[in-house]
Design an enzyme around this catalytic site. Sequence first.
Site, short mmCIF file in Angstrom:
data_model
loop_
_atom_site.label_atom_id
_atom_site.label_comp_id
_atom_site.label_asym_id
_atom_site.label_seq_id
_atom_site.Cartn_x
_atom_site.Cartn_y
_atom_site.Cartn_z
N CYS A 2 0.86 -1.17 0.00
CA CYS A 2 0.00 0.00 0.00
C CYS A 2 0.90 1.23 0.00
O CYS A 2 2.11 1.11 0.12
CB CYS A 2 -0.85 0.04 1.27
SG CYS A 2 -1.76 -1.47 1.55
N ARG A 27 1.12 1.89 -5.93
CA ARG A 27 1.37 0.86 -4.91
C ARG A 27 0.11 0.09 -4.53
O ARG A 27 0.16 -0.87 -3.75
CB ARG A 27 1.95 1.51 -3.65
CG ARG A 27 3.25 2.24 -3.90
CD ARG A 27 3.71 2.94 -2.64
NE ARG A 27 4.06 2.00 -1.61
CZ ARG A 27 5.24 1.42 -1.48
NH1 ARG A 27 6.20 1.69 -2.34
NH2 ARG A 27 5.48 0.57 -0.51
N TRP A 73 -3.67 -1.81 -1.38
CA TRP A 73 -3.67 -3.02 -2.21
C TRP A 73 -4.09 -4.13 -1.26
O TRP A 73 -3.37 -4.46 -0.32
CB TRP A 73 -2.28 -3.27 -2.78
CG TRP A 73 -2.22 -4.44 -3.72
CD1 TRP A 73 -2.84 -4.55 -4.91
CD2 TRP A 73 -1.47 -5.65 -3.53
NE1 TRP A 73 -2.52 -5.76 -5.49
CE2 TRP A 73 -1.69 -6.46 -4.66
CE3 TRP A 73 -0.64 -6.12 -2.52
CZ2 TRP A 73 -1.12 -7.72 -4.81
CZ3 TRP A 73 -0.07 -7.37 -2.66
CH2 TRP A 73 -0.31 -8.15 -3.81
N ASN A 99 1.21 0.02 5.86
CA ASN A 99 1.63 -0.72 4.67
C ASN A 99 2.41 -1.93 5.15
O ASN A 99 3.43 -1.78 5.83
CB ASN A 99 2.53 0.19 3.80
CG ASN A 99 3.23 -0.58 2.70
OD1 ASN A 99 2.71 -1.58 2.21
ND2 ASN A 99 4.40 -0.12 2.31
N GLY A 100 1.93 -3.12 4.80
CA GLY A 100 2.63 -4.34 5.21
C GLY A 100 1.64 -5.41 5.65
O GLY A 100 0.46 -5.32 5.32
N GLU A 477 9.66 -11.37 -21.50
CA GLU A 477 9.35 -10.02 -21.05
C GLU A 477 8.26 -9.39 -21.92
O GLU A 477 7.34 -8.75 -21.41
CB GLU A 477 10.63 -9.16 -21.06
CG GLU A 477 10.45 -7.70 -20.73
CD GLU A 477 9.78 -7.42 -19.39
OE1 GLU A 477 9.64 -8.34 -18.56
OE2 GLU A 477 9.36 -6.28 -19.18
N LYS A 481 4.55 -8.07 -20.55
CA LYS A 481 4.10 -6.68 -20.72
C LYS A 481 2.70 -6.67 -21.32
O LYS A 481 1.81 -5.99 -20.83
CB LYS A 481 5.09 -5.98 -21.65
CG LYS A 481 5.53 -4.64 -21.34
CD LYS A 481 6.38 -4.36 -20.15
CE LYS A 481 6.28 -5.19 -18.93
NZ LYS A 481 7.24 -5.01 -17.91
N GLU A 484 0.03 -8.11 -18.78
CA GLU A 484 -0.30 -7.39 -17.54
C GLU A 484 -1.10 -6.12 -17.78
O GLU A 484 -1.86 -5.71 -16.92
CB GLU A 484 0.95 -7.10 -16.70
CG GLU A 484 1.87 -6.07 -17.26
CD GLU A 484 3.08 -5.80 -16.38
OE1 GLU A 484 2.92 -5.74 -15.16
OE2 GLU A 484 4.19 -5.65 -16.92
N HIS A 500 6.54 -29.18 -29.49
CA HIS A 500 6.35 -30.16 -28.42
C HIS A 500 5.01 -29.96 -27.69
O HIS A 500 4.85 -30.44 -26.58
CB HIS A 500 7.52 -30.11 -27.44
CG HIS A 500 8.82 -30.50 -28.08
ND1 HIS A 500 9.08 -31.79 -28.50
CD2 HIS A 500 9.90 -29.77 -28.43
CE1 HIS A 500 10.28 -31.84 -29.07
NE2 HIS A 500 10.80 -30.62 -29.03
N LYS A 599 2.88 -1.78 -7.92
CA LYS A 599 4.24 -1.56 -8.44
C LYS A 599 5.30 -2.41 -7.72
O LYS A 599 6.11 -3.04 -8.35
CB LYS A 599 4.58 -0.08 -8.32
CG LYS A 599 5.95 0.29 -8.88
CD LYS A 599 5.93 0.29 -10.37
CE LYS A 599 7.28 0.60 -10.97
NZ LYS A 599 7.36 0.13 -12.36
O1 M6R Z 1 10.70 -3.82 -7.75
P1 M6R Z 1 11.04 -5.15 -8.38
O2 M6R Z 1 11.89 -4.99 -9.60
O3 M6R Z 1 11.67 -6.10 -7.41
O4 M6R Z 1 9.67 -5.77 -8.82
C1 M6R Z 1 9.59 -7.08 -9.29
C2 M6R Z 1 8.32 -7.31 -10.08
O5 M6R Z 1 7.21 -7.15 -9.24
C3 M6R Z 1 8.22 -6.33 -11.25
O6 M6R Z 1 9.33 -6.47 -12.07
C4 M6R Z 1 6.94 -6.60 -12.07
O7 M6R Z 1 6.98 -7.87 -12.64
C5 M6R Z 1 6.84 -5.53 -13.13
N1 M6R Z 1 6.30 -4.32 -12.57
C6 M6R Z 1 6.02 -5.95 -14.29
O8 M6R Z 1 6.06 -4.98 -15.29
#
Ligand code: M6R
Length: 604
Positions: A2, A27, A73, A99-100, A477, A481, A484, A500, A599
């Site tokens: 959060c 967040r 969150w 937050n936590g 990757e 993208k 998500e 396969h 994030k």
């Molecule tokens: O802050 P971090 O790089 O450790 O975050 C890891 C993942 O949560 C982050 O890379 C996530 O997969 C991306 N925001 C996706 O675009």
Amino acid sequence: MCGIVGYVGSRPADPFLIQGLNKLEYRGYDSAGICQLNHEFYVCKTKGRVSDLERALKHTPLKGCIGIAHTRWATHGIPSDENAHPHFDCHQNIAVVHNGIIENYRQLRSMLINEGHIFQSDTDTEVISHLVETYYQGDLLEAVCRAIQELKGSYALAILAKDQPNQLIAVKQDNPLIVGLGQGENYLASDIPAIIDHTAEMLILNDGEVVRLSKEKVELFDRSGEQITKKPVSIQWDPVQVQKGGFEDFMLKEIHEQPQAIQDTIAGRINERGELDLDREIPPHLFEGVSKVQFVACGTAYHAALYGKHLFETLMDIPVEAELASEYRYKRNLADDKTLLIAVSQSGETADTLGAMRLAKAKGARTLAITNVLGSTISREVDAVLYSHAGPEIAVASTKAYTTQLACLCLLIAHFCRLKTGENLAALLLALRGLPDKMSQTIKENAAALKAYGEKIRSASDTFFIGRGIDYASAMEGQLKLKEISYIHGEALAGGELKHGTLALIVEDVPVVALLTQPELADKMVNNLKEVKARGGYVLLLTTDQESDFSDVGDQVLRLPEIHPLLAPLLTVVPTQLLAYYTAKARGCDVDKPRNLAKSITVE
Ligand code: M6R
């Protein structure tokens, strides 16, 4: 995970608090809430986004020059008005944002209920307000210090007491918390961008630190209430960087910022002769006797780790593992004092990555982080840090953080290689210096075609990304993208794996994005694409090959500038980011705040 924010000063608190929440919304955005103090608590909280809270505030104006706020969150308890923070004690005397995760909240909750406390929400957080209530006898700092002795888990907290009109207490444990030092006013937030418009002077709190903010001063304590001191840092971020700067979304802005971000990553580290200087950042002794490298990371950062593995395996004679940080602690682990553990994390706060790094450290490994956030928990706990200097990344979908991580990995391998073998990877480093221009060219020349392609595939239900060798990591990757932010299912495959099983899903017009940058794998990749074309797949081919005719295997072929093969992933990812962006826009999605995500994930 959060976002929390706090203010104490002489002006109404809500403009800062709301602006801070908007900056922290990446967040979490399941609910939002605010509490200001002016003899009474003035509270407004609502399910939904900060914009919903702002709408609600039009009917519930707040008063007070001290306040706390939260964007959530959801972990414990569904997103709802009741579960929105702040949470209060039985008599509405104590207000808490958190937050936590409080891991022992069940035990604490039943203990408090047995003592007669009445709970209003399903959250773990509410136990904190009731615990503080239990200990509060007029000294809020003392009550908070006693309450946190009973908490297990992670918490960044901001706490107000109704009868303390000029005092905000905050605590940091395993979640980030920053104090901004102003003139006659002080600020609190989960991260720097939420404060940077107001002051550059900040205190980055460490675990176990408790802070008392009033409008005149900021006092720091350890968790037992003993006063401690710490020097403020001056943050050099340009506040303009955390605005959209004329772009429709942060993600699009951040994609376009990549050439500059790469320049910032390499600035002062590689000279015009392709010589590298990293000795101050990564002391050479860190590599002495290293016989194994382990990368740990999550999500996009894990894809960067796969790239790192490829570099180390290609250029050094050393065993390398790239592990999902979320799995690392739950399997047999061979880390020892000859292991170099490299944690890759944009935020430097991801709980899984932090946990994996701590385990390796406990087993004697040397630890190094590639991170973007100065003062983040991971950066403070490792032996050495290589900052990626991407600048603030606000969109949930990582773009410039990823490419700057890859650039850091190139720097790292060159440093390692020079120390181990005396060889200077000048060709790679000089090519890295030339990368920003090629990135700009890639964006300029291909954005329109990618927008058109995104519109074409907007109704697809499945997409496939394929590549071989290092292009496979880039394919992973690319599909993440797209998935998500557009919510279209995507799958990444090593080209040779299609036959396969997954080839069964390639039918007429199924979108297939193919990456082809490695000359030694080109023929094999073409064969895989022929298999796709024979089943009617619709292929978008991204290649750095300037000459070959791919018209029989690519329905659309985008030729990216020629580049050192080991740097190709830094270029091919850009069109996949644009493709994800335009596809999501064509579907009307909120690209900066995709559903269910946040994030940085500071819970396991
Ligand atoms: O802050 P971090 O790089 O450790 O975050 C890891 C993942 O949560 C982050 O890379 C996530 O997969 C991306 N925001 C996706 O675009």
